[in-house]
Design a protein around this motif. Sequence first.
Motif, short mmCIF file in Angstrom:
data_model
loop_
_atom_site.label_atom_id
_atom_site.label_comp_id
_atom_site.label_asym_id
_atom_site.label_seq_id
_atom_site.Cartn_x
_atom_site.Cartn_y
_atom_site.Cartn_z
N PHE A 125 0.83 -1.20 0.00
CA PHE A 125 0.00 0.00 0.00
C PHE A 125 0.87 1.25 0.00
CE2 PHE A 125 -2.29 -3.34 2.18
CZ PHE A 125 -3.59 -3.24 1.69
N GLY A 126 0.46 2.25 -0.77
CA GLY A 126 1.13 3.54 -0.76
C GLY A 126 0.35 4.56 0.05
N SER A 127 0.95 5.71 0.30
CA SER A 127 0.32 6.73 1.14
C SER A 127 -0.96 7.29 0.51
CB SER A 127 1.30 7.87 1.41
OG SER A 127 1.72 8.47 0.19
N GLY A 128 -1.09 7.16 -0.80
CA GLY A 128 -2.31 7.64 -1.45
C GLY A 128 -3.54 6.83 -1.08
N GLU A 129 -3.34 5.71 -0.37
CA GLU A 129 -4.46 4.86 0.03
C GLU A 129 -4.74 4.94 1.53
OE1 GLU A 129 -4.92 1.09 -2.59
OE2 GLU A 129 -2.78 1.24 -2.13
N ASN A 130 -4.30 6.00 2.18
CA ASN A 130 -4.49 6.12 3.62
C ASN A 130 -5.95 5.96 4.04
OD1 ASN A 130 -2.01 6.41 5.08
ND2 ASN A 130 -1.73 8.44 4.16
N ASP A 131 -6.86 6.59 3.31
CA ASP A 131 -8.28 6.50 3.68
C ASP A 131 -8.79 5.06 3.57
OD1 ASP A 131 -8.32 9.21 4.14
OD2 ASP A 131 -9.26 9.72 2.24
N ALA A 132 -8.42 4.38 2.49
CA ALA A 132 -8.86 3.00 2.30
C ALA A 132 -8.25 2.08 3.36
CB ALA A 132 -8.47 2.53 0.91
N ILE A 133 -6.99 2.32 3.71
CA ILE A 133 -6.33 1.52 4.75
C ILE A 133 -7.05 1.70 6.09
CG2 ILE A 133 -4.21 1.27 6.10
CD1 ILE A 133 -2.68 2.18 3.56
N ARG A 135 3.17 8.57 5.67
CA ARG A 135 3.68 9.81 5.08
C ARG A 135 3.88 9.61 3.58
NH1 ARG A 135 7.52 9.61 9.64
NH2 ARG A 135 9.09 9.05 8.08
N ALA A 136 4.14 10.72 2.89
CA ALA A 136 4.27 10.66 1.42
C ALA A 136 5.38 9.72 0.99
CB ALA A 136 4.50 12.06 0.87
N ASP A 137 6.41 9.56 1.81
CA ASP A 137 7.55 8.71 1.43
C ASP A 137 7.50 7.35 2.11
OD1 ASP A 137 8.10 9.52 4.02
OD2 ASP A 137 10.23 9.90 3.66
N GLU A 138 6.32 6.93 2.57
CA GLU A 138 6.18 5.65 3.25
C GLU A 138 5.21 4.73 2.51
OE1 GLU A 138 6.97 6.56 7.98
OE2 GLU A 138 4.93 6.78 7.22
N ALA A 139 5.40 3.44 2.72
CA ALA A 139 4.49 2.42 2.19
C ALA A 139 4.27 1.39 3.29
CB ALA A 139 5.07 1.77 0.94
N LEU A 140 3.26 0.56 3.09
CA LEU A 140 2.89 -0.45 4.08
C LEU A 140 2.80 -1.81 3.41
CD1 LEU A 140 1.67 -1.23 6.96
CD2 LEU A 140 -0.57 -0.81 5.89
N LEU A 141 3.34 -2.83 4.07
CA LEU A 141 3.16 -4.22 3.65
C LEU A 141 2.24 -4.91 4.64
CD1 LEU A 141 6.73 -5.43 2.58
CD2 LEU A 141 4.74 -5.14 1.11
N GLU A 142 1.23 -5.60 4.13
CA GLU A 142 0.25 -6.24 5.00
C GLU A 142 -0.33 -7.46 4.28
OE1 GLU A 142 -2.25 -7.37 7.96
OE2 GLU A 142 -0.48 -6.09 8.06
N GLY A 143 -0.95 -8.35 5.06
CA GLY A 143 -1.63 -9.50 4.48
C GLY A 143 -0.71 -10.62 4.07
N ALA A 144 0.47 -10.71 4.65
CA ALA A 144 1.40 -11.79 4.28
C ALA A 144 0.78 -13.15 4.57
CB ALA A 144 2.71 -11.64 5.04
N PHE A 145 0.93 -14.07 3.61
CA PHE A 145 0.37 -15.41 3.78
C PHE A 145 1.20 -16.42 3.00
CE2 PHE A 145 -2.49 -18.74 1.98
CZ PHE A 145 -2.69 -19.45 3.15
N THR A 146 1.63 -17.46 3.72
CA THR A 146 2.33 -18.59 3.10
C THR A 146 1.52 -19.85 3.37
OG1 THR A 146 4.46 -17.56 3.64
CG2 THR A 146 4.51 -19.85 2.91
N PRO A 147 1.00 -20.53 2.34
CA PRO A 147 0.28 -21.78 2.58
C PRO A 147 1.16 -22.78 3.33
CG PRO A 147 -0.01 -21.05 0.31
CD PRO A 147 1.05 -20.18 0.91
N THR A 148 0.54 -23.60 4.14
CA THR A 148 1.28 -24.56 4.95
C THR A 148 2.23 -25.41 4.11
OG1 THR A 148 -0.54 -24.67 6.54
CG2 THR A 148 1.05 -26.48 6.58
#
Length: 237
Positions: free
Chosen positions: A122-130, A142-155
């Motif tokens: 996710f980029g900062s332009g999606e703050n509202d959706a996040i 912030r404008a120079d930040e991003a987020l990683l989320e939803g990591a999933f590895t099948p068993t």
Amino acid sequence: MDVQGIGATAARYARAARYTVTSGTYRDTAKRIRRRASSTTAAYGLARDLSVPHETPVAKIPISVRPLTDADVPRILDEHAEVDDAERWERHTRVRLLERGIGTPYVAVDPDDDPCYVQWLFGSGENDAIRDFFHGIFPELRADEALLEGAFTPTRHQGRRIMSAGMSMIAEKAADLGARRVLTFVGVDNIASLKGCERAGFLPAIHRCETRRFGRLRVDFRTMGADEVEQARVLKP
């Protein structure tokens, strides 16, 4: 009264109830209901500075990363696959995120192009959706930040250090969004994931505390000091 918000919450719980009945994940649902009623949980926000050189860790099998495609979904997020209840629920939550259509999901694939790990960027332009989807459990980017989320590895793909290698490569995609710093959040007791994140170049930076009482959520973020960061690290230098 926020009628629209109440309606959205009711719809979300109705969907969760329907999924619980059709999937048989009663135990996991009950656990989550108890946690929403009254709980206090802590997590670390780990950060990676993309301007700092980092050597991508090597998984036990060769992998590469690319955006998730429609053809990948039944291969990695099939909610009706023969897996245990815990993994079925994990798949369900990722399908919900996919259906919301926010962020960019990436997969790590093996030499046969079989997806073995997925994570959203996710980029900062999606703050509202996040904020809307995750109910405020992440800080404003912030404008120079991003987020990683939803990591999933099948068993079936676990134990191959795919997470750390895949996450490292996906994090670097954040540069295309204009980000220099990438964040991800992991529970303080999830040692395996904390190790994977550190191997991917992420270090503890933020302490998050979630307090739930009678369905109300309060989230507090605190920047960690240097001594606290070193104490929180699970891979000691």
